[in-house]
Write a protein that holds these residues in place. Structure first.
Motif, PDB file in Angstrom:
ATOM      1  N   SER A  65     -24.322 -21.340  27.043  1.00 43.64           N
ATOM      2  CA  SER A  65     -25.336 -20.446  26.473  1.00 43.64           C
ATOM      3  C   SER A  65     -26.423 -20.137  27.492  1.00 43.64           C
ATOM      4  O   SER A  65     -26.868 -18.988  27.624  1.00 43.64           O
ATOM      5  CB  SER A  65     -25.952 -21.096  25.227  1.00 43.64           C
ATOM      6  OG  SER A  65     -24.991 -21.277  24.222  1.00 43.64           O
TER       7      SER A  65
ATOM      8  N   PHE B 163     -23.296 -12.770  17.350  1.00 44.32           N
ATOM      9  CA  PHE B 163     -22.566 -14.036  17.484  1.00 44.32           C
ATOM     10  C   PHE B 163     -23.255 -15.141  16.696  1.00 44.32           C
ATOM     11  O   PHE B 163     -22.602 -15.934  16.011  1.00 44.32           O
ATOM     12  CB  PHE B 163     -22.481 -14.416  18.964  1.00 44.32           C
ATOM     13  CG  PHE B 163     -22.018 -15.832  19.201  1.00 44.32           C
ATOM     14  CD1 PHE B 163     -20.736 -16.226  18.864  1.00 44.32           C
ATOM     15  CD2 PHE B 163     -22.880 -16.759  19.757  1.00 44.32           C
ATOM     16  CE1 PHE B 163     -20.310 -17.532  19.072  1.00 44.32           C
ATOM     17  CE2 PHE B 163     -22.465 -18.066  19.967  1.00 44.32           C
ATOM     18  CZ  PHE B 163     -21.176 -18.450  19.628  1.00 44.32           C
ATOM     19  N   SER B 164     -24.576 -15.189  16.779  1.00 49.93           N
ATOM     20  CA  SER B 164     -25.315 -16.227  16.062  1.00 49.93           C
ATOM     21  C   SER B 164     -25.141 -16.081  14.556  1.00 49.93           C
ATOM     22  O   SER B 164     -24.902 -17.069  13.854  1.00 49.93           O
ATOM     23  CB  SER B 164     -26.808 -16.157  16.418  1.00 49.93           C
ATOM     24  OG  SER B 164     -27.013 -16.461  17.768  1.00 49.93           O
TER      25      SER B 164
ATOM     26  N   SER C  92     -21.539 -17.103  13.686  1.00 49.40           N
ATOM     27  CA  SER C  92     -21.253 -18.520  13.903  1.00 49.40           C
ATOM     28  C   SER C  92     -21.914 -19.388  12.846  1.00 49.40           C
ATOM     29  O   SER C  92     -21.296 -20.334  12.331  1.00 49.40           O
ATOM     30  CB  SER C  92     -21.698 -18.955  15.302  1.00 49.40           C
ATOM     31  OG  SER C  92     -23.109 -18.871  15.441  1.00 49.40           O
ATOM     32  N   TYR C  93     -23.151 -19.072  12.492  1.00 53.69           N
ATOM     33  CA  TYR C  93     -23.804 -19.866  11.470  1.00 53.69           C
ATOM     34  C   TYR C  93     -23.205 -19.586  10.089  1.00 53.69           C
ATOM     35  O   TYR C  93     -23.160 -20.477   9.239  1.00 53.69           O
ATOM     36  CB  TYR C  93     -25.307 -19.603  11.474  1.00 53.69           C
ATOM     37  CG  TYR C  93     -26.006 -20.288  12.615  1.00 53.69           C
ATOM     38  CD1 TYR C  93     -26.185 -21.664  12.612  1.00 53.69           C
ATOM     39  CD2 TYR C  93     -26.476 -19.567  13.705  1.00 53.69           C
ATOM     40  CE1 TYR C  93     -26.807 -22.309  13.662  1.00 53.69           C
ATOM     41  CE2 TYR C  93     -27.100 -20.206  14.762  1.00 53.69           C
ATOM     42  CZ  TYR C  93     -27.270 -21.583  14.743  1.00 53.69           C
ATOM     43  OH  TYR C  93     -27.881 -22.213  15.788  1.00 53.69           O
TER      44      TYR C  93
ATOM     45  N   ASP D 183     -20.001 -21.498  10.209  1.00 55.60           N
ATOM     46  CA  ASP D 183     -20.313 -22.923  10.173  1.00 55.60           C
ATOM     47  C   ASP D 183     -20.637 -23.393   8.760  1.00 55.60           C
ATOM     48  O   ASP D 183     -20.567 -24.587   8.473  1.00 55.60           O
ATOM     49  CB  ASP D 183     -21.490 -23.238  11.108  1.00 55.60           C
ATOM     50  CG  ASP D 183     -21.030 -23.551  12.523  1.00 55.60           C
ATOM     51  OD1 ASP D 183     -19.829 -23.828  12.697  1.00 55.60           O
ATOM     52  OD2 ASP D 183     -21.861 -23.506  13.443  1.00 55.60           O
TER      53      ASP D 183
ATOM     54  N   ILE E 108     -15.700 -11.561  18.935  1.00 55.57           N
ATOM     55  CA  ILE E 108     -16.064 -12.967  18.804  1.00 55.57           C
ATOM     56  C   ILE E 108     -15.550 -13.606  17.512  1.00 55.57           C
ATOM     57  O   ILE E 108     -14.984 -14.709  17.558  1.00 55.57           O
ATOM     58  CB  ILE E 108     -17.593 -13.134  18.950  1.00 55.57           C
ATOM     59  CG1 ILE E 108     -17.998 -12.950  20.414  1.00 55.57           C
ATOM     60  CG2 ILE E 108     -18.049 -14.491  18.426  1.00 55.57           C
ATOM     61  CD1 ILE E 108     -19.500 -12.965  20.645  1.00 55.57           C
ATOM     62  N   PRO E 109     -15.730 -12.999  16.342  1.00 50.56           N
ATOM     63  CA  PRO E 109     -15.236 -13.644  15.124  1.00 50.56           C
ATOM     64  C   PRO E 109     -13.735 -13.914  15.147  1.00 50.56           C
ATOM     65  O   PRO E 109     -13.284 -14.992  14.743  1.00 50.56           O
ATOM     66  CB  PRO E 109     -15.606 -12.642  14.027  1.00 50.56           C
ATOM     67  CG  PRO E 109     -16.739 -11.863  14.583  1.00 50.56           C
ATOM     68  CD  PRO E 109     -16.448 -11.743  16.040  1.00 50.56           C
TER      69      PRO E 109
ATOM     70  N   GLY F 244     -12.932 -16.705  17.731  1.00 50.69           N
ATOM     71  CA  GLY F 244     -13.695 -17.941  17.661  1.00 50.69           C
ATOM     72  C   GLY F 244     -13.738 -18.663  16.339  1.00 50.69           C
ATOM     73  O   GLY F 244     -14.179 -19.813  16.290  1.00 50.69           O
ATOM     74  N   PHE F 245     -13.261 -18.033  15.250  1.00 52.28           N
ATOM     75  CA  PHE F 245     -13.442 -18.676  13.949  1.00 52.28           C
ATOM     76  C   PHE F 245     -12.717 -20.017  13.871  1.00 52.28           C
ATOM     77  O   PHE F 245     -13.194 -20.962  13.230  1.00 52.28           O
ATOM     78  CB  PHE F 245     -12.978 -17.752  12.818  1.00 52.28           C
ATOM     79  CG  PHE F 245     -11.496 -17.730  12.577  1.00 52.28           C
ATOM     80  CD1 PHE F 245     -10.926 -18.570  11.634  1.00 52.28           C
ATOM     81  CD2 PHE F 245     -10.666 -16.867  13.291  1.00 52.28           C
ATOM     82  CE1 PHE F 245      -9.554 -18.549  11.398  1.00 52.28           C
ATOM     83  CE2 PHE F 245      -9.306 -16.837  13.066  1.00 52.28           C
ATOM     84  CZ  PHE F 245      -8.741 -17.678  12.116  1.00 52.28           C
TER      85      PHE F 245
ATOM     86  N   PHE G 111     -14.851 -22.898  15.244  1.00 53.48           N
ATOM     87  CA  PHE G 111     -15.907 -23.333  14.328  1.00 53.48           C
ATOM     88  C   PHE G 111     -15.351 -24.246  13.232  1.00 53.48           C
ATOM     89  O   PHE G 111     -15.926 -25.287  12.922  1.00 53.48           O
ATOM     90  CB  PHE G 111     -16.596 -22.117  13.691  1.00 53.48           C
ATOM     91  CG  PHE G 111     -17.207 -21.170  14.678  1.00 53.48           C
ATOM     92  CD1 PHE G 111     -17.962 -21.641  15.738  1.00 53.48           C
ATOM     93  CD2 PHE G 111     -17.020 -19.798  14.560  1.00 53.48           C
ATOM     94  CE1 PHE G 111     -18.524 -20.769  16.654  1.00 53.48           C
ATOM     95  CE2 PHE G 111     -17.583 -18.921  15.475  1.00 53.48           C
ATOM     96  CZ  PHE G 111     -18.333 -19.407  16.522  1.00 53.48           C
TER      97      PHE G 111
ATOM     98  N   LEU H  95     -13.995 -19.120  23.744  1.00 51.61           N
ATOM     99  CA  LEU H  95     -13.875 -19.407  22.315  1.00 51.61           C
ATOM    100  C   LEU H  95     -12.412 -19.550  21.906  1.00 51.61           C
ATOM    101  O   LEU H  95     -12.060 -20.447  21.124  1.00 51.61           O
ATOM    102  CB  LEU H  95     -14.538 -18.299  21.503  1.00 51.61           C
ATOM    103  CG  LEU H  95     -16.064 -18.216  21.572  1.00 51.61           C
ATOM    104  CD1 LEU H  95     -16.555 -16.972  20.838  1.00 51.61           C
ATOM    105  CD2 LEU H  95     -16.713 -19.458  20.982  1.00 51.61           C
TER     106      LEU H  95
END
Length: 445
Positions: A256, A281-282, A285-286, A289, A364-365, A368-369, A372, A422
């Motif tokens: 990061s 992305f944030s 990701s949250y 998460d 990204i999703p 990267g999922f 997570f 990711l």
């Protein structure tokens, strides 16, 4: 009426934990959005860059100690599954102790963080560097609150209660907005006002969590004694988990931080544009998460209780949900990036620059999922070594791709490397899980 099926019951358990976690986790990027949004509408464009650099550095330091939350959740969830109240209290005492010790370390590390901000902003304007340093100096005064939030959130989630962290996070969001807006807009305190607002919000969140613990779980904590703080049983395992998770956090935060550094090298506009795109992305990701934390709670609980059939069912259900959510998020941001970007900044040059790379952020999703979700499952079952090795492998891929491709692709190389990192995390965690089957252990931690 028919009794609910096992599948329906599991769905309810996942949603019961996930929805509060989603609300709670989204408040974290929303806190950042408040700072970025207020900075993005200040008179000078350097403000958004200085807040981004400073927040990245402080998060880099803080997340070195993310093992307090991750380790606490997994061990408490397993104790909950065994219905071992003494071990639940032991893990609470251990988490609080580590939080206090680590807050001292963070405060001692603050001069290093300021020095690091100078390195990161070395090629930028003088104003950007000065404001970043000012933000860091203020924000670290809330280190004890942040460490305590990690420990208490981890304990509540391990106890299958995600509603308390949600309420505390939402309260902190409101406090942060009110204080920051007042200091920035009415008192013209600029970046300094943003930092103060964040600190006040963090202390309010920690106090609310602690008060709720003492009231809601008084039937449990009233049995806590000094022995729970001094008992060294299982400390070796706790320290091994902490070591693995700290290394993971170091690598995660380093990527990061490097991402921000690479943007600074391209200039003020580039770092601002990357900051806008990383907010997507944030947010995702949250959001994801939230499901990972549900998986963390349930996998730890079922692992502690020896219910491997339920553990496998949780994994299957989470990944089915993850595919749908990731595909939807990717399509949405790929087709409609303007809304988020223009909401965050009124500087047309930053928005225009960001739109050149928004399709990389949109991926990204999808890539990267899995990472997570596996993170939550590994944390719940305290398979910390797998989390460590996945980060080592994916970090090597990230830096190798960036330096190999930068001369020919420029900023595109940074985003390609990040998406690849990711994806590699997901692949490694999947391979480890199925090639090294989990062994059930009902021993006390």
């Amino acid at each position: 009426m028919h009794a609910p099926s096992r599948e329906q019951s599991l769905n309810r358990q996942i949603l019961w934990l996930t929805i509060p976690n989603i609300v709670s986790n989204i408040t974290v990027p929303l806190l950042s959005l408040i700072d970025i949004g207020l900075a993005g509408h200040m008179a000078h464009p350097e403000a958004i860059g200085s807040v981004t650099v400073a927040a990245t550095i402080t998060n880099t330091i803080y997340w070195l100690f993310g093992f307090i939350r991750l380790g606490t959740t997994g061990l408490v969830a397993q104790a909950y599954g065994r219905q071992d109240s003494s071990d639940i209290n032991r893990q609470l005492a251990r988490g609080i102790t580590m939080a206090l010790l680590c807050s001292v370390v963070v405060l001692l590390a603050s001069p290093f963080a300021i020095l690091l901000s100078g390195v990161v902003t070395g090629g930028a304007t003088e104003r950007l560097g000065a404001e970043a340093e000012q933000y860091i100096q203020i924000i670290f005064s809330a280190a004890p609150a942040v460490m305590l939030i990690y420990a208490l959130n981890g304990w509540f989630i391990g106890m299958q209660n995600s509603r308390v962290p949600m309420i505390a996070s939402m309260s902190a969001l409101v406090v942060n907005f009110l204080v920051s807006y007042t200091l920035v807009v009415h008192y013209q305190m600029g970046v300094q006002g943003l930092a103060i607002g964040t600190c006040v919000a963090q202390y309010s969140q920690a106090l609310l969590l602690l008060a709720t613990l003492l009231v809601k779980y008084r039937y449990l904590v009233r049995h806590m004694t000094l022995r729970h703080f001094t008992d060294t049983k299982g400390y070796g395992r706790y320290l091994i988990i902490g070591r693995d998770l700290m290394l993971r956090s170091l690598l995660l935060s380093s990527i990061s931080l490097f991402f921000t550094y690479a943007g600074v090298r391209e200039g003020t506009i580039a770092v601002g544009a990357n900051a806008l795109l990383m907010q997507f992305f944030s947010i995702f990701s949250y959001f994801m998460d939230g499901f990972a934390y549900a998986g963390e709670s349930l996998s730890g609980r079922f692992y502690g209780a020896g219910r491997m059939d339920q553990l496998r069912a949780v994994i299957t259900r989470l990944f089915a949900i993850g595919v749908i959510l990731a595909l939807s998020a990717t399509i949405l941001f790929a087709l409609y990036p303007d809304g988020l970007l223009r909401f965050l900044s009124s500087h047309e040059e930053i928005v225009t620059y960001a739109k050149q790379y928004h399709h990389w952020a949109a991926l990204i999703p999808l890539v990267g999922f899995g990472a997570f979700l596996w993170d939550g499952i590994y944390a719940g079952t305290t398979r910390s070594a797998g989390l460590k090795w996945s980060m080592i492998g994916s970090s090597i891929v990230f830096f190798a791709l960036y330096y190999l491709l930068y001369n020919s692709l420029g900023m595109t190389a940074l985003w390609l490397a990040f998406d690849s990192y990711l994806l590699v995390r997901t692949v490694i965690l999947t391979v480890i899980w199925y090639r090294r089957p989990l062994r059930v252990s009902t021993t006390c931690s």
